[in-house]
Scaffold this motif. Structure first.
Motif, PDB file in Angstrom:
ATOM      1  N   ILE A 219      35.053  91.409  -0.551  1.00 53.47           N
ATOM      2  CA  ILE A 219      35.899  91.164   0.531  1.00 53.47           C
ATOM      3  C   ILE A 219      35.126  90.099   1.238  1.00 53.47           C
ATOM      4  CG2 ILE A 219      36.829  91.810   2.643  1.00 53.47           C
ATOM      5  CD1 ILE A 219      36.999  94.813   1.340  1.00 53.47           C
ATOM      6  N   LYS A 220      35.944  89.034   1.518  1.00 51.19           N
ATOM      7  CA  LYS A 220      35.519  87.670   2.371  1.00 51.19           C
ATOM      8  C   LYS A 220      35.729  88.207   3.829  1.00 51.19           C
ATOM      9  CE  LYS A 220      37.143  84.156  -0.726  1.00 51.19           C
ATOM     10  NZ  LYS A 220      37.832  82.871  -0.878  1.00 51.19           N
ATOM     11  N   LYS A 221      34.793  87.580   4.678  1.00 49.15           N
ATOM     12  CA  LYS A 221      34.896  87.742   6.164  1.00 49.15           C
ATOM     13  C   LYS A 221      36.143  86.672   6.398  1.00 49.15           C
ATOM     14  CE  LYS A 221      30.335  89.223   7.477  1.00 49.15           C
ATOM     15  NZ  LYS A 221      29.363  89.172   8.294  1.00 49.15           N
ATOM     16  N   SER A 222      36.655  86.683   7.500  1.00 52.39           N
ATOM     17  CA  SER A 222      37.796  85.952   7.840  1.00 52.39           C
ATOM     18  C   SER A 222      37.509  85.264   9.207  1.00 52.39           C
ATOM     19  CB  SER A 222      38.842  86.893   8.274  1.00 52.39           C
ATOM     20  OG  SER A 222      38.716  88.038   9.459  1.00 52.39           O
ATOM     21  N   ILE A 223      38.273  84.028   9.166  1.00 52.83           N
ATOM     22  CA  ILE A 223      38.143  83.076  10.330  1.00 52.83           C
ATOM     23  C   ILE A 223      39.426  82.478  10.698  1.00 52.83           C
ATOM     24  CG2 ILE A 223      37.422  80.803  11.157  1.00 52.83           C
ATOM     25  CD1 ILE A 223      35.049  80.720   8.912  1.00 52.83           C
ATOM     26  N   ALA A 224      39.596  82.702  11.971  1.00 53.99           N
ATOM     27  CA  ALA A 224      41.018  82.416  12.875  1.00 53.99           C
ATOM     28  C   ALA A 224      40.586  80.721  13.324  1.00 53.99           C
ATOM     29  CB  ALA A 224      41.317  83.066  13.898  1.00 53.99           C
ATOM     30  N   ILE A 225      41.405  79.726  12.990  1.00 54.69           N
ATOM     31  CA  ILE A 225      40.998  78.332  13.225  1.00 54.69           C
ATOM     32  C   ILE A 225      42.413  78.031  14.076  1.00 54.69           C
ATOM     33  CG2 ILE A 225      40.580  76.079  12.537  1.00 54.69           C
ATOM     34  CD1 ILE A 225      39.187  77.223  10.092  1.00 54.69           C
ATOM     35  N   ASP A 226      41.973  77.543  15.246  1.00 56.23           N
ATOM     36  CA  ASP A 226      42.748  77.021  16.282  1.00 56.23           C
ATOM     37  C   ASP A 226      43.476  75.558  15.708  1.00 56.23           C
ATOM     38  OD1 ASP A 226      44.489  76.656  18.714  1.00 56.23           O
ATOM     39  OD2 ASP A 226      43.140  75.540  19.829  1.00 56.23           O
ATOM     40  N   MET A 227      44.525  75.300  15.915  1.00 57.42           N
ATOM     41  CA  MET A 227      45.249  73.986  15.839  1.00 57.42           C
ATOM     42  C   MET A 227      44.808  72.887  16.620  1.00 57.42           C
ATOM     43  SD  MET A 227      48.800  74.538  13.882  1.00 57.42           S
ATOM     44  CE  MET A 227      49.021  72.686  13.545  1.00 57.42           C
ATOM     45  N   ASP A 228      45.589  72.913  17.889  1.00 56.23           N
ATOM     46  CA  ASP A 228      45.347  71.758  18.999  1.00 56.23           C
ATOM     47  C   ASP A 228      43.945  71.799  19.640  1.00 56.23           C
ATOM     48  OD1 ASP A 228      48.036  71.413  18.506  1.00 56.23           O
ATOM     49  OD2 ASP A 228      48.553  72.725  20.225  1.00 56.23           O
TER      50      ASP A 228
ATOM     51  N   SER B  33      44.826  87.145  21.693  1.00 61.06           N
ATOM     52  CA  SER B  33      44.201  88.547  21.920  1.00 61.06           C
ATOM     53  C   SER B  33      44.441  89.778  20.666  1.00 61.06           C
ATOM     54  CB  SER B  33      44.363  89.081  23.226  1.00 61.06           C
ATOM     55  OG  SER B  33      45.524  89.724  23.403  1.00 61.06           O
ATOM     56  N   ILE B  34      45.529  89.143  20.055  1.00 62.49           N
ATOM     57  CA  ILE B  34      45.913  90.394  18.904  1.00 62.49           C
ATOM     58  C   ILE B  34      45.184  89.951  17.671  1.00 62.49           C
ATOM     59  CG2 ILE B  34      48.221  90.738  20.150  1.00 62.49           C
ATOM     60  CD1 ILE B  34      49.281  88.857  17.612  1.00 62.49           C
ATOM     61  N   ILE B  35      44.508  88.777  17.672  1.00 62.40           N
ATOM     62  CA  ILE B  35      43.914  88.337  16.402  1.00 62.40           C
ATOM     63  C   ILE B  35      42.705  88.989  16.267  1.00 62.40           C
ATOM     64  CG2 ILE B  35      42.865  86.246  15.409  1.00 62.40           C
ATOM     65  CD1 ILE B  35      46.083  86.166  15.786  1.00 62.40           C
ATOM     66  N   ASN B  36      42.413  89.551  14.943  1.00 64.30           N
ATOM     67  CA  ASN B  36      41.307  90.485  14.810  1.00 64.30           C
ATOM     68  C   ASN B  36      40.456  90.014  13.401  1.00 64.30           C
ATOM     69  OD1 ASN B  36      39.488  92.695  14.634  1.00 64.30           O
ATOM     70  ND2 ASN B  36      41.181  93.942  13.295  1.00 64.30           N
ATOM     71  N   THR B  37      40.087  88.672  13.548  1.00 62.55           N
ATOM     72  CA  THR B  37      39.217  88.244  12.361  1.00 62.55           C
ATOM     73  C   THR B  37      37.735  88.266  12.635  1.00 62.55           C
ATOM     74  OG1 THR B  37      39.520  86.073  13.513  1.00 62.55           O
ATOM     75  CG2 THR B  37      41.099  86.635  11.605  1.00 62.55           C
ATOM     76  N   ASP B  38      37.127  88.039  11.840  1.00 65.60           N
ATOM     77  CA  ASP B  38      35.517  87.954  12.211  1.00 65.60           C
ATOM     78  C   ASP B  38      35.078  86.975  13.118  1.00 65.60           C
ATOM     79  OD1 ASP B  38      34.697  90.375  10.322  1.00 65.60           O
ATOM     80  OD2 ASP B  38      35.375  89.154   8.854  1.00 65.60           O
ATOM     81  N   PHE B  39      35.672  85.789  12.949  1.00 65.39           N
ATOM     82  CA  PHE B  39      35.234  84.446  13.887  1.00 65.39           C
ATOM     83  C   PHE B  39      36.341  83.864  14.118  1.00 65.39           C
ATOM     84  CE2 PHE B  39      32.231  85.011  10.133  1.00 65.39           C
ATOM     85  CZ  PHE B  39      31.098  85.448  10.765  1.00 65.39           C
TER      86      PHE B  39
END
Length: 180
Positions: A2-11, A124-130
């Protein structure tokens, strides 16, 4: 595995909104400012013309024509080799931005699957590792490990790991002391 997850912002992270503000201010008001001029300011008071940045964000075409942040395409591709990558944008404040941001992603990051694009009102609902983001309001309450991407409005803050560019993001995420 299982890969760890990343949330990346746009702007301000993969899309160079600072340069767009400068370009549009020059186009509409005839005054050319530099990124250094914006340093330490907030969007609300970034320019002598009060509310200019907000006006631009509500103008059709603003989000569709954002320049791509230097190194972002290559870095996101590299991160996708190791991580489950999600593009996360708090886009609800600017309703015109929704179709423009989706089209922008298709044009500039066509390798990102639509299932990995999240438009929301509150991160605040985002539940990624990074999470890689330029706004403290998104990083301060994040439950995973935040990386603050350098922006004109966050230069006075240092309570998150800072990345000044995409090379630094890759270096931070290759450091096992940070990722474990």
């Amino acid at each position: 595995m299982i890969k760890k997850s990343i949330a990346i912002d746009m702007d301000g992270v993969i899309a160079d909104v600072e340069q767009q503000f400068l370009n549009w201010y020059h186009r509409d008001y005839g005054v050319l400012f530099t990124k250094e001029y914006l340093t330490g300011k907030q969007e609300a008071n970034a320019f002598p013309e009060e509310g200019a940045a907000r006006k631009f964000a509500f103008t059709p075409g603003f989000f569709l024509t954002l320049p791509v942040m230097d190194g972002a395409v290559e870095a996101v591709k590299k991160l996708m080799e190791t991580y489950e990558v999600y593009i996360v944008s708090a886009a609800m404040e600017f309703p015109l931005s929704l179709p423009e941001k989706l089209e922008w992603l298709k044009l500039n990051f066509p390798f990102i699957h639509w299932r990995n694009v999240i438009f929301c009102g509150d991160k605040s609902i985002i539940n990624t590792d990074f999470m890689i983001d330029d706004h403290l309001k998104n990083l301060d309450n994040f439950k995973g490990k935040p990386i603050m991407f350098h922006a004109f409005h966050n230069v006075s803050y240092n309570h998150h790991v800072r990345a000044n560019n995409w090379d630094e993001v890759l270096a931070i995420l290759s450091d096992t002391n940070f990722t474990n």
